[in-house]
Structure formats: C-alpha cells, structure tokens
Design a protein around this motif. Structure first.
Motif, PDB file in Angstrom:
ATOM      1  N   GLU A   1       0.809  -1.215   0.000  1.00  0.00           N
ATOM      2  CA  GLU A   1       0.000   0.000   0.000  1.00  0.00           C
ATOM      3  C   GLU A   1       0.846   1.270   0.000  1.00  0.00           C
ATOM      4  N   ALA A   2       2.159   1.100  -0.154  1.00  0.00           N
ATOM      5  CA  ALA A   2       3.097   2.232  -0.220  1.00  0.00           C
ATOM      6  C   ALA A   2       3.135   3.040   1.072  1.00  0.00           C
ATOM      7  N   TYR A   3       2.865   2.362   2.200  1.00  0.00           N
ATOM      8  CA  TYR A   3       3.000   3.036   3.496  1.00  0.00           C
ATOM      9  C   TYR A   3       4.383   2.768   4.089  1.00  0.00           C
ATOM     10  N   LEU A   4       4.819   1.515   4.075  1.00  0.00           N
ATOM     11  CA  LEU A   4       6.151   1.152   4.558  1.00  0.00           C
ATOM     12  C   LEU A   4       7.077   0.917   3.371  1.00  0.00           C
ATOM     13  N   ALA A   5       8.371   1.234   3.585  1.00  0.00           N
ATOM     14  CA  ALA A   5       9.369   0.967   2.543  1.00  0.00           C
ATOM     15  C   ALA A   5       9.791  -0.493   2.550  1.00  0.00           C
ATOM     16  N   THR A   6       9.951  -1.078   3.740  1.00  0.00           N
ATOM     17  CA  THR A   6      10.357  -2.484   3.858  1.00  0.00           C
ATOM     18  C   THR A   6       9.556  -3.149   4.966  1.00  0.00           C
ATOM     19  N   ASN A   7       9.498  -4.472   4.920  1.00  0.00           N
ATOM     20  CA  ASN A   7       8.811  -5.271   5.935  1.00  0.00           C
ATOM     21  C   ASN A   7       9.824  -5.681   7.000  1.00  0.00           C
ATOM     22  N   PRO A   8       9.740  -5.153   8.227  1.00  0.00           N
ATOM     23  CA  PRO A   8      10.739  -5.483   9.263  1.00  0.00           C
ATOM     24  C   PRO A   8      10.702  -6.941   9.707  1.00  0.00           C
ATOM     25  N   PHE A   9       9.703  -7.696   9.306  1.00  0.00           N
ATOM     26  CA  PHE A   9       9.616  -9.106   9.688  1.00  0.00           C
ATOM     27  C   PHE A   9       9.943 -10.041   8.523  1.00  0.00           C
ATOM     28  N   ALA A  10      10.294  -9.480   7.376  1.00  0.00           N
ATOM     29  CA  ALA A  10      10.612 -10.303   6.208  1.00  0.00           C
ATOM     30  C   ALA A  10      11.868 -11.127   6.485  1.00  0.00           C
ATOM     31  N   GLY A  11      11.818 -12.405   6.147  1.00  0.00           N
ATOM     32  CA  GLY A  11      12.987 -13.270   6.300  1.00  0.00           C
ATOM     33  C   GLY A  11      13.240 -13.737   7.722  1.00  0.00           C
ATOM     34  N   LEU A  12      12.381 -13.345   8.661  1.00  0.00           N
ATOM     35  CA  LEU A  12      12.574 -13.755  10.055  1.00  0.00           C
ATOM     36  C   LEU A  12      12.217 -15.229  10.203  1.00  0.00           C
ATOM     37  N   ALA A  13      13.092 -15.989  10.865  1.00  0.00           N
ATOM     38  CA  ALA A  13      12.879 -17.428  11.013  1.00  0.00           C
ATOM     39  C   ALA A  13      11.634 -17.708  11.836  1.00  0.00           C
ATOM     40  N   ARG A  14      11.024 -18.858  11.570  1.00  0.00           N
ATOM     41  CA  ARG A  14       9.853 -19.283  12.341  1.00  0.00           C
ATOM     42  C   ARG A  14      10.198 -19.399  13.822  1.00  0.00           C
ATOM     43  N   ALA A  15       9.256 -19.013  14.652  1.00  0.00           N
ATOM     44  CA  ALA A  15       9.458 -19.162  16.094  1.00  0.00           C
ATOM     45  C   ALA A  15       9.140 -20.570  16.558  1.00  0.00           C
ATOM     46  N   ALA A  16       8.369 -21.320  15.760  1.00  0.00           N
ATOM     47  CA  ALA A  16       8.001 -22.689  16.108  1.00  0.00           C
ATOM     48  C   ALA A  16       7.594 -23.400  14.835  1.00  0.00           C
ATOM     49  N   SER A  17       7.792 -24.708  14.799  1.00  0.00           N
ATOM     50  CA  SER A  17       7.352 -25.512  13.664  1.00  0.00           C
ATOM     51  C   SER A  17       5.839 -25.594  13.671  1.00  0.00           C
ATOM     52  N   PRO A  18       5.223 -25.647  12.491  1.00  0.00           N
ATOM     53  CA  PRO A  18       3.748 -25.740  12.472  1.00  0.00           C
ATOM     54  C   PRO A  18       3.289 -26.995  13.167  1.00  0.00           C
ATOM     55  N   PRO A  19       2.238 -26.902  13.970  1.00  0.00           N
ATOM     56  CA  PRO A  19       1.761 -28.071  14.716  1.00  0.00           C
ATOM     57  C   PRO A  19       1.187 -29.130  13.779  1.00  0.00           C
ATOM     58  N   VAL A  20       1.339 -30.364  14.183  1.00  0.00           N
ATOM     59  CA  VAL A  20       0.741 -31.461  13.435  1.00  0.00           C
ATOM     60  C   VAL A  20      -0.698 -31.627  13.905  1.00  0.00           C
ATOM     61  N   PHE A  21      -1.617 -31.567  12.957  1.00  0.00           N
ATOM     62  CA  PHE A  21      -3.031 -31.660  13.315  1.00  0.00           C
ATOM     63  C   PHE A  21      -3.374 -33.108  13.656  1.00  0.00           C
ATOM     64  N   ASP A  22      -3.844 -33.306  14.865  1.00  0.00           N
ATOM     65  CA  ASP A  22      -4.174 -34.644  15.350  1.00  0.00           C
ATOM     66  C   ASP A  22      -5.679 -34.763  15.466  1.00  0.00           C
ATOM     67  N   SER A  23      -6.324 -35.135  14.341  1.00  0.00           N
ATOM     68  CA  SER A  23      -7.780 -35.219  14.375  1.00  0.00           C
ATOM     69  C   SER A  23      -8.248 -36.346  15.281  1.00  0.00           C
ATOM     70  N   ALA A  24      -7.492 -37.461  15.300  1.00  0.00           N
ATOM     71  CA  ALA A  24      -7.913 -38.592  16.128  1.00  0.00           C
ATOM     72  C   ALA A  24      -7.870 -38.241  17.605  1.00  0.00           C
ATOM     73  N   GLY A  25      -6.863 -37.451  17.993  1.00  0.00           N
ATOM     74  CA  GLY A  25      -6.722 -37.094  19.404  1.00  0.00           C
ATOM     75  C   GLY A  25      -7.767 -36.103  19.884  1.00  0.00           C
TER      76      GLY A  25
END
Length: 659
Positions: free
Chosen positions: A417-441
């Motif tokens: 939207e031309a408000y920010l010049a850069t994204n300060p969170f771009a390229g930042l490593a994940r803080a946690a791996s995506p959870p595995v969905f356990d439908s059975a549990g």
C-alpha cells in the motif's frame, strides 16, 4: 442549580439517624454533601417539593422520601448551628419558604397573582433565579409603594440574604467530599452499608474495585443487594467522580454483547498534541503524540499513502482483512502489542522499526514481556479499565509464531500500500514448527459418542435438558462452530429435495463472516428435536416462527444463547458423560473431560468421511476454503454425508438392552 447537580443528586445516600433537641429520631445524613445543601437551598428558595423530588429524589421512592429528607436536614442544620453557637443560623434555617416573602402586594391588588403563582405560570421549570424572577414580576405588576411596604420589602430582602449567608456558612464548615479511602459507613444507608460490609467491602475504594472486577453483575457478590440498589450506588459514585478522582467507564456495567463500535467509550481518539503524555491504552483509546504518530517514520515509503499515521494504517489493514470479529480481535491484539512496544520501549513509531528490532520483538520481548508491571495484567481485565495490559504472561513458541505470521502479513500489506518501505519481519525465522493436526486425538470415537448422546437422552425432559440435547444433535450433525450455533435462527431454515433421499430435506443457511455463506443439512432426527423444543417454548413450527427466533434459546425469556453459553452447555454435557464412564471403569472418562465444543466439529467430519461422505461436500459444510484442510480428517455426494450422520445419531440414541 446546575443540570449536573440536578441529575447527579437523584440518588443521594442517607446515613445514620440523628436526634433533634425536642423531636423524635429522624433518618438524617451522617455526612452532609454539597448535594444535600443544594437540595435545601432549593427548598428555601421556594422550589416545589415535586420539583425537588424530580431533581434530587431517589427514583425508587416517591415525593414523601424527599419531604422526610428535607425535614431531617432542617433539624440537623438547626442542631449543628446551635452547637456552633450560631443562633442566627439556627433560627433562619428553620424558617419555611413563604415566611420571608420578597414582595408583599397591597390589599387593593386582589387581582395581582402571588409570586408563587407567577412562578408557576412563567417559570415552571425553575430556570430563573429569585432576583431574575422578582424583576420580571415587578415589571409586569409594578408594586403600589408606601413607606411601610418599602420597609417590609427591605427587611425581608435582608432576612433572605442573611438566610442564604447562614446556609453558606454551614456548607463551608460541614460539607464533605468523599475520598476513596473513606469508610463506607456514613456515605450509604445503614442497610446498604451492612450488606457491603458483609461482602468484605469497608472503603469506597473496595466498592469501586469490586465493580471494575465483576462488571455489570458485581452486585451478585454482595448478599441481598439487588440491581436497583446497585444502580443507586453506581449513580452515587458517578456523581462524586471528581471528588473520588475516578470515573467508572460506561462499559463497566454494560454486558459485552451490548458493546458496539459506536459506543462513546470505544471511540477512537484524535491524535494527541506534542505535550500529551503517552500512557498504556488499547488501540481504540490510544493517544499518540504527533512526534510518534508515524507520519514521519524512518521506514515510510513516502507521503502518498492513503493513510498518514500508524494507527490509521493499522485500522485500514484490520478493515481490509478481518472477515470475522474473532479474526479481527486476533489481528488487532498483535498489531496493538507491536505498536505499544515500539512507542513505550523503543520510543519510536511502528513505521520506524527495522529488521533488527523486528527480530528483537519476536525473539526477546514476546517470550518474557518486561517490565511485567507495565505489560502483564495481574488478572484478566476489560479493555476499558485503567488496569488493562496487553499481555497475560509470556508467550509460548506457538503464540510467538502466530504473532510473527500476522505481523509479517500486516507489514507486507503496508508495503504494497506504499506506506512502509520495507517489511521489518521479512525473512525472520519461524518461532516454532507448524503443529501437526491430530484429528484422532481431538475426536470422539463411536463408543464415546454413543455415551455422550445417551447421557442427554431422557424419558421426560425439562426445557434445559431438551435444549442441551438439541444443541448436541445440531453440533454433531452440522459441524458448526459455537458462534455459528449461537447465531442460528429459524428464518435461516428452508425445505427442499435431495437426490437419493426420500422425503423433504431441511437446510440451515450459515453466514459466519469467515467465508461465503453456505448451507448445512439437518437430518430428520434434528428437525424433530427442533420442533419439540419450539413447542416447549410455546412457538409454532420452524417455518412459522417470527424472524430472528433463535434455534437454541435460554430457558428464561427465550433469548439467544451467547457463544460462551454454548461452550458451557457442552462442557456440562461432556463432564456428565465422563462421570458415567468413570462409574463403569474408573479413569475411562479422562478423555471426555478434555473435550471442547470444537471437538464436535472434528467428530462430525471424521465420522462423516468414515461413513463414505465425499470430501468436497464435507468441506463445503464446514466452510473450508481449501480441501487440504478437510483432508486432515481422513483415516463421496451430499446424500452420503446426510444419511451417514442420520444413521449414527439414531443408532446412538437407541436405548441399550440389558440382560
């Protein structure tokens, strides 16, 4: 009399009894406030008792209560004046209105109205003061002057002036303003004081704290205090807000479901000036000095964006990406936290953050927001109270990853939207791996489902028992979220035909705001239960009900149940089913005690797919935009889903045969 005084004084709290020199005991205020003196000043000025009651009286009483208070004030002021050796005040303050007329017409002026009659005709609302009213009277009815009459008028004017001065002296020496550390004894009626004290409330600050903690039903914590008595206490606190240096938010006593974006207490504030102090506040009430509002942020793309400050940019992003209220709250929470951290910890606007600070926020601050006194709330508080804080404690890795994902998406949109010049969170490593969905549990197996359904099955039902069974059947048969269950109404129902199914098929239209509107199918057993429930409410069939009739209603009043209320219904069902399993085999109900409303959504999906329903149709009923989400429930046409769920319900509802 100011209008604020007139409105605020409607609920004066009277205290212990006092004894006059020669009369019986009367109910008199043990603490005299400025509102008591305003009431008595109006009385001496000749304002009618009816008007005094309308302006100062307790709304729950009639004019006799105000008349008794005036009598008690007359005796109290007279006694206190004699004790202070102010004989003149003791005498003058006992004179009733009319005993010192400001003007005495001659006997020849029989057709001339009295000043009281003139007041009733010209000024029924008491707008004019005595001097103004007298000037108008003399202009319309010039007096027949004589030396004797002039002397009486001058004498009476002096007496009225001395009477007003005597009351002013008494007010200056006796009137008290309440403070938060004052004991409640003396400020409220003895009966009310006893009830508050029984609840452990000893000071005015204790009462304020309980109201802000318990909100609109705070009086439930005070034995024998009902909503009317509670309202009088709240009115008194609002009347004395300036003296107490504390104002109750209008939202304190308003249930959350009645809050609206138009409410004054939630309105967005205009930008603050350079000299305004920056204080912790939620996004909608935050006042940011111009130097920090983001209009000159170092990471700004330019001055041509559609919005010129960080707060406006955040609200624009929320408006563009919040399909549901639940999503909006989650997005607002993360944007709000980041903005406050930038302002209060880094001393800069959000639009000046860089990549290094973005990493610091996610990796260092969120795991342990410090200082805790500034950032972490000791208890859950509403957004409108002064003790509000943006965190409830440190964030887990999964919560930090959610924050990183949301904030990165927000800043990426602001870049586009031309408000920010850069994204300060771009390229930042994940803080946690995506959870595995356990439908059975998080799904009930067939045996557990049968136990749960049988736990709500009765030979005869109370209304609540029948409603709970209907809620369970509806949730299992449709996979609706609890907010969607709460919003379901009879005017969203329709009847049609379905290939491969004999008889009419009922559908319920669902619009959760998360995706495009959809319909879910209602098996006959659910429709039968709904018709029975409507009959218990004294209502006609589903299609004949008035618009807005809730499918799931409260036992009293037939009002819709809130999403939280739906959750409580299911929690009670699962706890009772767990107790049944534990009675058969100790410990076997452990799994059911962990069940939430959303587990029924998983159970619906898993059972329907396991019974041969088509993945596409189950996904459509759940409102999934991507079939990969629905496929997580795997271990194919509408009719398979419809007939499979119906069979599972009827099988589970069948009473077991015992040998």
């Amino acid at each position: 009399m100011t209008s604020d005084t007139a409105r605020g004084s409607q609920h004066l709290a009277s205290g212990a009894a006092a004894t006059s020199a020669d009369a019986a005991r009367l109910r008199t205020p043990s603490r005299l406030t400025r509102q008591h003196f305003a009431l008595y000043r109006g009385y001496l000025d000749g304002v009618s008792e009816a008007q005094l009651h309308a302006s100062y009286g307790d709304a729950g009483t009639d004019v006799r209560a105000t008349r008794r208070l005036i009598d008690a004030l007359r005796d109290t002021l007279s006694v206190l004046a004699r004790r202070a050796r102010d004989t003149e005040a003791a005498h003058l303050l006992r004179l009733r209105p009319g005993s010192i007329p400001l003007f005495e017409p001659s006997p020849a002026a029989a057709a001339v109205p009295t000043l009281d009659d003139f007041r009733e005709r010209i000024d029924p609302d008491g707008v004019y003061g005595e001097s103004e009213l007298l000037a108008l009277y003399e202009e319309e009815y010039p007096p027949n002057t004589s030396p004797a009459l002039d002397r009486r008028v001058a004498r009476n004017a002096r007496l009225r002036r001395r009477q007003a001065e005597a009351l002013a002296r008494m007010e200056a020496s006796l009137a008290q303003d309440p403070r938060q550390d004052h004991p409640i004894d003396g400020w409220f009626e003895p009966a009310v004081t006893a009830r508050l004290t029984a609840a452990g409330l000893t000071t005015i600050a204790d009462v304020i704290g309980l109201i802000e903690k318990r909100r609109h039903r705070w009086y439930a914590a005070v034995p024998r205090l009902g909503p009317k008595g509670a309202q009088r206490i709240v009115d008194w606190l609002q009347l004395h807000a300036h003296a107490l240096q504390h104002s109750l938010s209008p939202l304190v006593l308003l249930p959350r479901r009645q809050w609206g974006p138009e409410h004054a207490a939630l309105a967005r504030h205009a930008a603050a000036s350079e000299n305004d102090a920056l204080v912790m506040a939620p996004l909608e009430a935050l006042r940011v000095p111009a130097a920090l509002d983001g209009s000159r942020g170092s990471n700004r793309a330019g001055a041509n964006a559609r919005f010129d400050t960080d707060i406006r940019a955040i609200f624009a992003w929320l408006d563009a990406h919040s399909a549901s209220e639940h999503t909006r709250r989650a997005y607002r929470r993360e944007a709000e936290r980041l903005l406050l951290w930038a302002l209060l910890e880094k001393g800069k606007p959000l639009s000046s953050l860089d990549g290094r600070e973005g990493a610091e926020y996610i990796d260092t601050f969120l795991p342990d927001p410090q200082p805790a006194s500034r950032w972490v709330s000791a208890r859950r508080g509403e957004r409108h109270v002064s003790s509000w804080r943006p965190f409830g404690g440190p964030l887990s890795d999964r919560s930090r990853e959610s924050a990183r994902s949301i904030l990165s998406a927000m800043c990426e949109w602001l870049v586009r939207e031309a408000y920010l010049a850069t994204n300060p969170f771009a390229g930042l490593a994940r803080a946690a791996s995506p959870p595995v969905f356990d439908s059975a549990g998080r799904t009930l197996d067939l045996q557990q489902w049968q136990t749960v359904l049988q736990s709500v099955t009765r030979e005869e039902y109370t209304f609540s028992e029948h409603r709970d069974r209907l809620a369970l059947l509806l949730a299992y048969a449709t996979g609706l979220r609890r907010a969607e269950l709460a919003a379901a109404t009879t005017d969203a129902l329709s009847v049609g035909r379905l290939r491969g199914v004999d008889g009419a098929v009922w559908r319920l239209a669902v619009d959760s705001g998360r995706s495009s509107p959809r319909t879910v199918l209602l098996p006959p057993v659910v429709v039968d239960a709904l018709e029975e429930n409507l009959a218990l409410r004294g209502l006609p069939g589903p299609l004949a009900c008035a618009a807005g009739t809730p499918v799931l209603a409260q036992a009293r009043g037939g009002q819709p149940i809130t999403p939280d209320g739906i959750g409580k219904i299911f929690k009670g069902i699962f706890m009772r089913a767990a107790a049944i399993l534990d009675a058969r085999a100790p410990g076997s109900g452990r799994h059911l005690r962990k069940v939430s409303t959303h587990w029924l959504r998983h159970t619906h999906s898993t059972h329907a797919l396991g019974h041969g329903a088509e993945l596409r149709e189950v996904g459509a009923g759940l409102g999934h935009a991507d079939l990969s989400t629905t496929s997580l429930y795997l271990q194919q046409e509408d009719s398979g889903r419809f007939l499979g769920v119906e069979k599972l319900i009827r099988h589970a509802s069948r009473p077991k045969k015992h040998s």
